[in-house]
Design a protein around this motif. Structure first.
Motif, short mmCIF file in Angstrom:
data_model
loop_
_atom_site.label_atom_id
_atom_site.label_comp_id
_atom_site.label_asym_id
_atom_site.label_seq_id
_atom_site.Cartn_x
_atom_site.Cartn_y
_atom_site.Cartn_z
N THR A 1 29.56 22.14 65.84
CA THR A 1 28.66 21.19 65.19
C THR A 1 28.11 20.19 66.20
O THR A 1 26.92 19.89 66.20
CB THR A 1 29.41 20.45 64.07
OG1 THR A 1 30.00 21.42 63.21
CG2 THR A 1 28.49 19.56 63.28
N MET A 2 29.00 19.67 67.06
CA MET A 2 28.57 18.67 68.04
C MET A 2 27.59 19.28 69.05
O MET A 2 26.64 18.63 69.46
CB MET A 2 29.79 18.09 68.76
CG MET A 2 30.60 17.15 67.89
SD MET A 2 29.58 15.78 67.28
CE MET A 2 30.64 15.05 66.08
N ASP B 1 19.36 22.30 62.54
CA ASP B 1 20.54 21.43 62.58
C ASP B 1 20.84 20.88 61.19
O ASP B 1 21.99 20.75 60.80
CB ASP B 1 20.34 20.29 63.57
CG ASP B 1 21.65 19.55 63.82
OD1 ASP B 1 22.67 20.23 63.94
OD2 ASP B 1 21.65 18.31 63.88
N ILE B 2 19.79 20.57 60.41
CA ILE B 2 20.00 20.08 59.05
C ILE B 2 20.66 21.16 58.20
O ILE B 2 21.59 20.88 57.43
CB ILE B 2 18.66 19.61 58.43
CG1 ILE B 2 18.17 18.35 59.17
CG2 ILE B 2 18.82 19.31 56.94
CD1 ILE B 2 16.87 17.80 58.67
N ILE C 1 24.35 21.27 58.99
CA ILE C 1 25.15 20.21 58.36
C ILE C 1 25.75 20.75 57.06
O ILE C 1 26.92 20.53 56.76
CB ILE C 1 24.29 18.98 58.00
CG1 ILE C 1 23.68 18.35 59.23
CG2 ILE C 1 25.12 17.93 57.27
CD1 ILE C 1 22.63 17.31 58.87
N PHE C 2 24.91 21.47 56.30
CA PHE C 2 25.38 21.96 55.00
C PHE C 2 26.31 23.15 55.15
O PHE C 2 27.24 23.30 54.36
CB PHE C 2 24.19 22.27 54.10
CG PHE C 2 23.52 21.03 53.60
CD1 PHE C 2 24.07 20.32 52.54
CD2 PHE C 2 22.40 20.51 54.22
CE1 PHE C 2 23.50 19.13 52.11
CE2 PHE C 2 21.81 19.34 53.80
CZ PHE C 2 22.37 18.64 52.74
N PHE D 1 28.35 23.49 57.70
CA PHE D 1 29.57 22.81 58.15
C PHE D 1 30.31 22.21 56.96
O PHE D 1 31.53 22.37 56.82
CB PHE D 1 29.16 21.71 59.14
CG PHE D 1 30.29 20.82 59.60
CD1 PHE D 1 31.33 21.33 60.37
CD2 PHE D 1 30.30 19.47 59.28
CE1 PHE D 1 32.36 20.50 60.80
CE2 PHE D 1 31.32 18.64 59.72
CZ PHE D 1 32.35 19.15 60.47
N THR D 2 29.57 21.56 56.06
CA THR D 2 30.21 20.88 54.93
C THR D 2 30.64 21.86 53.84
O THR D 2 31.80 21.88 53.43
CB THR D 2 29.24 19.84 54.34
OG1 THR D 2 28.80 18.96 55.37
CG2 THR D 2 29.92 19.03 53.25
N ILE D 3 29.68 22.68 53.38
CA ILE D 3 29.95 23.50 52.19
C ILE D 3 30.81 24.72 52.53
O ILE D 3 31.74 25.06 51.79
CB ILE D 3 28.62 23.93 51.53
CG1 ILE D 3 27.92 22.69 50.98
CG2 ILE D 3 28.85 24.96 50.44
CD1 ILE D 3 26.56 22.95 50.40
N LEU E 1 24.27 19.52 67.22
CA LEU E 1 23.72 18.18 66.99
C LEU E 1 23.15 17.61 68.28
O LEU E 1 22.04 17.07 68.31
CB LEU E 1 24.82 17.27 66.43
CG LEU E 1 24.44 15.80 66.21
CD1 LEU E 1 23.32 15.69 65.20
CD2 LEU E 1 25.64 15.01 65.74
N LEU F 1 34.12 22.81 55.72
CA LEU F 1 34.97 21.71 55.26
C LEU F 1 35.47 21.94 53.84
O LEU F 1 36.64 21.74 53.54
CB LEU F 1 34.21 20.38 55.35
CG LEU F 1 33.95 19.85 56.77
CD1 LEU F 1 33.34 18.47 56.70
CD2 LEU F 1 35.24 19.82 57.58
#
Lengths: 198, 114
Positions: A67-68, A182-183, A186-187, A189-191, A71, A194
């Protein structure tokens, strides 16, 4: 008919705006496709057919590093745009190269993760969960691959033609594409990651 | 894109890192219970999307008429209907149609046995 002067005429600004809007519409349709894949994944996430689940795939520090990387590459592509608008060719190329390296690092990690899963027999055929996982994350990976190819072409253009208005317009579209990816990540990574661990 | 400034990118970058780490740490340390945790990390993701739209894609600086924003909002409504609708329908399909799952649900949610 390549313009050599650096001042944008009113006509060029307007046609650039139209081109960027057209590209934005493409990005939105792409977003719609990703949303369909997210919905599929969310529906099928528990259908593991006795195989591994997201909890087994999740590796915190690994996915945080991924992710980093992405980003930071989104950030450096923005900086490359700033230097391009400031007509600084050398710094533009340096930051585009940095963006490429970070993106390639992200892609390498993802391929490594996929290769590991395949080696353990966890292919997309194993369960509905794995099919939807590979489709969603793999589609994003394919976009990144296409983006890296595109970035290579952009760097060649900046080198050969310099920072003409035409080239800057192309760079702007690439930069929009890269921020968009990248946007989407994010999802993922989250959905996917995580929420799979939570 | 033409009104981009260095400050905007740096602000966006720092905020994105903070939001990513906050979501990551909340999950790794199990700071909250299931439902609350999910809501919080989804909220962080949504917030980070807004941060990147504003500071990386400069949506707020778009001149009138805001066509990019209009496209984004109309697609967002389609996406909302599709994602929420799919989840809603499929959840109820699971609940009502599959005999084995139904027993689990009845046992878990309603405290009933077959």
């Amino acid at each position: 008919m390549r313009k050599t002067n650096h001042e944008l005429t009113q006509h060029e600004i307007e046609s650039n705006d139209k081109v960027h809007f057209g590209f934005w519409v493409y990005l939105m349709t792409d977003l719609l496709m990703f949303a369909a894949l997210f919905a599929t994944f969310s529906v099928l996430r528990n259908n593991t057919f006795g195989g591994i689940s997201m909890k087994d795939i999740f590796d915190g520090p690994f996915v945080l590093t991924e992710t980093m990387l992405l980003l930071t590459s989104s950030f450096t592509s923005g900086l490359a745009m700033l230097y391009a608008l400031g007509k600084n060719k050398k710094m533009t190329l340096i930051f585009l190269a940095l963006t490429f390296l970070l993106g390639a690092g992200f892609l390498g990690m993802e391929l490594n993760e996929f290769a590991k899963l395949f080696a353990e027999g966890n292919t997309p055929q194993r369960s509905a969960f794995l099919s939807s996982f590979f489709t969603l994350v793999g589609t994003h990976g394919l976009h990144i691959t296409a983006g890296l190819l595109w970035l290579t072409v952009c760097m060649a253009l900046v080198r050969s033609r310099g920072l003409t208005n035409n080239v800057i317009s192309k760079l702007t579209r690439f930069s929009m594409f890269w921020h968009f990816l990248d946007i989407v990540w994010i999802f993922i990574f989250t959905i996917v990651y995580l929420m799979g661990h939570a | 894109m033409h009104n981009a400034t260095l400050k905007s990118y740096i602000t966006g970058f720092i905020l994105s890192i903070i939001l990513t780490l906050a979501a990551y740490l909340a999950v790794m340390n199990h700071m909250f219970d299931g439902g609350v945790l999910l809501t919080i990390i989804l909220f962080f993701a949504f917030l980070q999307m807004l941060v990147q739209l504003v500071f990386f894609l400069h949506m707020a600086k778009e001149s009138r008429p805001h066509w990019n924003l209009v496209m984004l909002l109309s697609f967002a409504s389609v996406i909302f209907i599709m994602v929420v609708g799919s989840l809603w329908i499929m959840h109820h399909l699971n609940y009502n149609m599959s005999p084995m799952q139904m027993n689990n649900y009845l046992l878990k949610d309603e405290g009933m046995r077959k």
